[in-house]
Write a protein that holds these residues in place. Structure first.
Motif, PDB file in Angstrom:
ATOM      1  N   ASP A  43       0.867  -1.184   0.000  1.00  0.00           N
ATOM      2  CA  ASP A  43       0.000   0.000   0.000  1.00  0.00           C
ATOM      3  C   ASP A  43       0.900   1.229   0.000  1.00  0.00           C
ATOM      4  OD1 ASP A  43      -2.410  -1.440   0.076  1.00  0.00           O
ATOM      5  OD2 ASP A  43      -2.250  -1.697   2.248  1.00  0.00           O
ATOM      6  N   VAL A  44       1.464   1.543  -1.155  1.00  0.00           N
ATOM      7  CA  VAL A  44       2.451   2.621  -1.260  1.00  0.00           C
ATOM      8  C   VAL A  44       1.781   3.978  -1.069  1.00  0.00           C
ATOM      9  CG1 VAL A  44       4.124   3.751  -2.770  1.00  0.00           C
ATOM     10  CG2 VAL A  44       3.902   1.257  -2.797  1.00  0.00           C
ATOM     11  N   GLU A  45       2.326   4.774  -0.163  1.00  0.00           N
ATOM     12  CA  GLU A  45       1.810   6.118   0.093  1.00  0.00           C
ATOM     13  C   GLU A  45       2.712   7.198  -0.494  1.00  0.00           C
ATOM     14  OE1 GLU A  45       1.190   6.538   4.267  1.00  0.00           O
ATOM     15  OE2 GLU A  45      -0.495   5.113   4.322  1.00  0.00           O
ATOM     16  N   HIS A  46       4.016   6.923  -0.591  1.00  0.00           N
ATOM     17  CA  HIS A  46       4.930   7.941  -1.112  1.00  0.00           C
ATOM     18  C   HIS A  46       6.156   7.279  -1.722  1.00  0.00           C
ATOM     19  CE1 HIS A  46       6.895  11.863  -1.468  1.00  0.00           C
ATOM     20  NE2 HIS A  46       8.005  11.243  -1.096  1.00  0.00           N
ATOM     21  N   ILE A  47       6.635   7.871  -2.844  1.00  0.00           N
ATOM     22  CA  ILE A  47       7.837   7.384  -3.514  1.00  0.00           C
ATOM     23  C   ILE A  47       8.798   8.548  -3.721  1.00  0.00           C
ATOM     24  CG2 ILE A  47       8.812   6.297  -5.579  1.00  0.00           C
ATOM     25  CD1 ILE A  47       6.145   4.879  -5.989  1.00  0.00           C
ATOM     26  N   ASP A  48      10.018   8.416  -3.209  1.00  0.00           N
ATOM     27  CA  ASP A  48      11.093   9.368  -3.477  1.00  0.00           C
ATOM     28  C   ASP A  48      11.913   8.831  -4.645  1.00  0.00           C
ATOM     29  OD1 ASP A  48      10.868  11.444  -1.426  1.00  0.00           O
ATOM     30  OD2 ASP A  48      11.333   9.842   0.004  1.00  0.00           O
ATOM     31  N   VAL A  49      12.062   9.614  -5.705  1.00  0.00           N
ATOM     32  CA  VAL A  49      12.818   9.200  -6.882  1.00  0.00           C
ATOM     33  C   VAL A  49      14.179   9.873  -6.863  1.00  0.00           C
ATOM     34  CG1 VAL A  49      12.909   9.168  -9.400  1.00  0.00           C
ATOM     35  CG2 VAL A  49      10.713   8.862  -8.231  1.00  0.00           C
ATOM     36  N   VAL A  83      11.100  14.302  -6.334  1.00  0.00           N
ATOM     37  CA  VAL A  83      12.491  14.082  -6.689  1.00  0.00           C
ATOM     38  C   VAL A  83      13.302  14.320  -5.427  1.00  0.00           C
ATOM     39  CG1 VAL A  83      14.443  14.858  -8.075  1.00  0.00           C
ATOM     40  CG2 VAL A  83      12.141  14.799  -9.076  1.00  0.00           C
ATOM     41  N   ALA A  84      14.177  13.387  -5.091  1.00  0.00           N
ATOM     42  CA  ALA A  84      14.883  13.464  -3.822  1.00  0.00           C
ATOM     43  C   ALA A  84      16.354  13.115  -3.986  1.00  0.00           C
ATOM     44  CB  ALA A  84      14.240  12.513  -2.804  1.00  0.00           C
ATOM     45  N   GLY A  85      17.102  13.273  -2.889  1.00  0.00           N
ATOM     46  CA  GLY A  85      18.506  12.885  -2.861  1.00  0.00           C
ATOM     47  C   GLY A  85      18.692  11.613  -2.073  1.00  0.00           C
ATOM     48  N   VAL A  86      19.937  11.212  -1.887  1.00  0.00           N
ATOM     49  CA  VAL A  86      20.219   9.938  -1.224  1.00  0.00           C
ATOM     50  C   VAL A  86      19.728   9.904   0.220  1.00  0.00           C
ATOM     51  CG1 VAL A  86      22.192   9.402  -2.677  1.00  0.00           C
ATOM     52  CG2 VAL A  86      22.538  10.732  -0.589  1.00  0.00           C
ATOM     53  N   GLU A  87      19.504  11.057   0.800  1.00  0.00           N
ATOM     54  CA  GLU A  87      19.015  11.082   2.183  1.00  0.00           C
ATOM     55  C   GLU A  87      17.646  10.430   2.328  1.00  0.00           C
ATOM     56  OE1 GLU A  87      17.516  14.682   0.090  1.00  0.00           O
ATOM     57  OE2 GLU A  87      19.504  13.778   0.301  1.00  0.00           O
ATOM     58  N   ALA A  88      16.934  10.258   1.214  1.00  0.00           N
ATOM     59  CA  ALA A  88      15.612   9.628   1.254  1.00  0.00           C
ATOM     60  C   ALA A  88      15.696   8.192   1.747  1.00  0.00           C
ATOM     61  CB  ALA A  88      14.979   9.663  -0.139  1.00  0.00           C
ATOM     62  N   VAL A  89      16.870   7.586   1.643  1.00  0.00           N
ATOM     63  CA  VAL A  89      17.041   6.200   2.085  1.00  0.00           C
ATOM     64  C   VAL A  89      16.669   6.038   3.550  1.00  0.00           C
ATOM     65  CG1 VAL A  89      18.797   4.433   2.560  1.00  0.00           C
ATOM     66  CG2 VAL A  89      18.776   5.618   0.362  1.00  0.00           C
ATOM     67  N   ALA A  90      17.025   7.013   4.368  1.00  0.00           N
ATOM     68  CA  ALA A  90      16.835   6.897   5.818  1.00  0.00           C
ATOM     69  C   ALA A  90      15.374   6.756   6.215  1.00  0.00           C
ATOM     70  CB  ALA A  90      17.462   8.094   6.522  1.00  0.00           C
ATOM     71  N   ALA A  91      14.474   7.338   5.417  1.00  0.00           N
ATOM     72  CA  ALA A  91      13.053   7.316   5.762  1.00  0.00           C
ATOM     73  C   ALA A  91      12.286   6.213   5.045  1.00  0.00           C
ATOM     74  CB  ALA A  91      12.420   8.672   5.427  1.00  0.00           C
TER      75      ALA A  91
END
Length: 281
Positions: A120-126, A150-158
């Motif tokens: 149940d995907v709510e958000h995707i950081d690309v 559109v995001a940076g590598v910091e999106a991994v943490a969340a």
């Protein structure tokens, strides 16, 4: 393909050519056999032809007669996300809703659909090297009714799920950023010298592979850490074991699925397409 053992699948062969690489990927079961022929031509990156092109030839298993010829690129863009979705279905922590997606090409787009099919995907950081392509993928995701940026590598943490679908040859992010409960899918490379994830992530993860044989021969994400002594090959868990319930990787540390894109995937998909289109089942 009931009873299929990926460990016994046909090997991928490579032949260097003056312009690039020719790969062959054969597989067989009782009903069908077949092979994908794929070319990789780096100089095409600067023109209007794809770098990766190919065809798949499907044969009847009993008579060995030709059944169908399929577009190899289209087949790959369908089967790879499907296997990743299968892995995530069995490895993701309950309630996983947030995805960090590295890549903005055909495979990245296919993985958006696969993740939505099993979560149940709510958000995707690309996260992409090309801002314009990343923005286009974000627009497509939003048009489908899912929040995306559109995001940076910091999106991994969340992220609850991290998908790596790139042509990178070196790690995309610091493995220490990945949350303990997260699952990471790495499918972008099948070369023993190239990898998308670092040794730090492998060392702290439960590592699931399509097959031990394939991973130890082709997956730099696994080969390099094994060479560094970061993981014992005996501790690699075959995906089939996780799917069949024989192994349940714990959720107190990351789960890493490394897919190499094996020939059985193409055979299963091509056979299913032939059954539907030709009414052979």
């Amino acid at each position: 393909m009931a009873g299929l053992d990926p460990e016994q699948d046909g090997p991928r062969t490579r032949l260097a050519t003056p312009a690039g690489m020719l790969l062959q990927m054969p597989s067989a079961d009782e009903r069908y056999c077949g092979s994908k022929l794929v070319t990789s031509c780096p100089v095409n990156a600067g023109g209007d032809r794809p770098v990766i092109q190919g065809v798949y030839v499907l044969f009847d298993g009993a008579t060995m007669s030709p059944v169908a010829v399929l577009d190899g690129t289209a087949l790959t863009s369908l089967r790879t996300p499907a296997v990743s979705g299968l892995a995530v279905r069995h490895l993701a922590a309950p309630g996983a809703t947030r995805v960090a997606l590295f890549g903005a090409g055909v495979q990245a787009a296919g993985h958006v659909d696969a993740m939505r099919a099993v979560l149940d995907v709510e958000h995707i950081d690309v996260v992409g090297r090309n801002p314009a392509r990343a923005s286009l993928l974000v627009e497509r995701i939003r048009a489908a009714g899912v929040s995306a940026t559109v995001a940076g590598v910091e999106a991994v943490a969340a992220a609850d799920v991290v998908v790596c679908a790139t042509a990178a040859s070196t790690p995309l992010f610091d493995g220490a950023l990945v949350a303990d409960h997260a699952v990471v899918v790495a499918i972008g490379s099948h070369d023993p010298t190239a990898r998308e994830v670092d040794t730090a992530l492998v060392r702290r993860s439960s590592v699931v592979v399509e097959s031990r044989r394939s991973a130890l021969a082709e997956a730099g994400d696994v080969v390099i850490p094994v060479g560094e002594g970061a993981i014992d090959p005996a501790n690699l868990t075959p995906l089939a074991d996780a799917v069949r319930g024989g192994v349940a990787p714990p959720h107190d540390r990351p789960r890493l699925f490394k897919g190499t894109g094996m020939p059985w995937e193409d055979l299963a998909t091509a056979g299913a397409i032939a059954d539907r289109v030709l009414g052979t089942r």
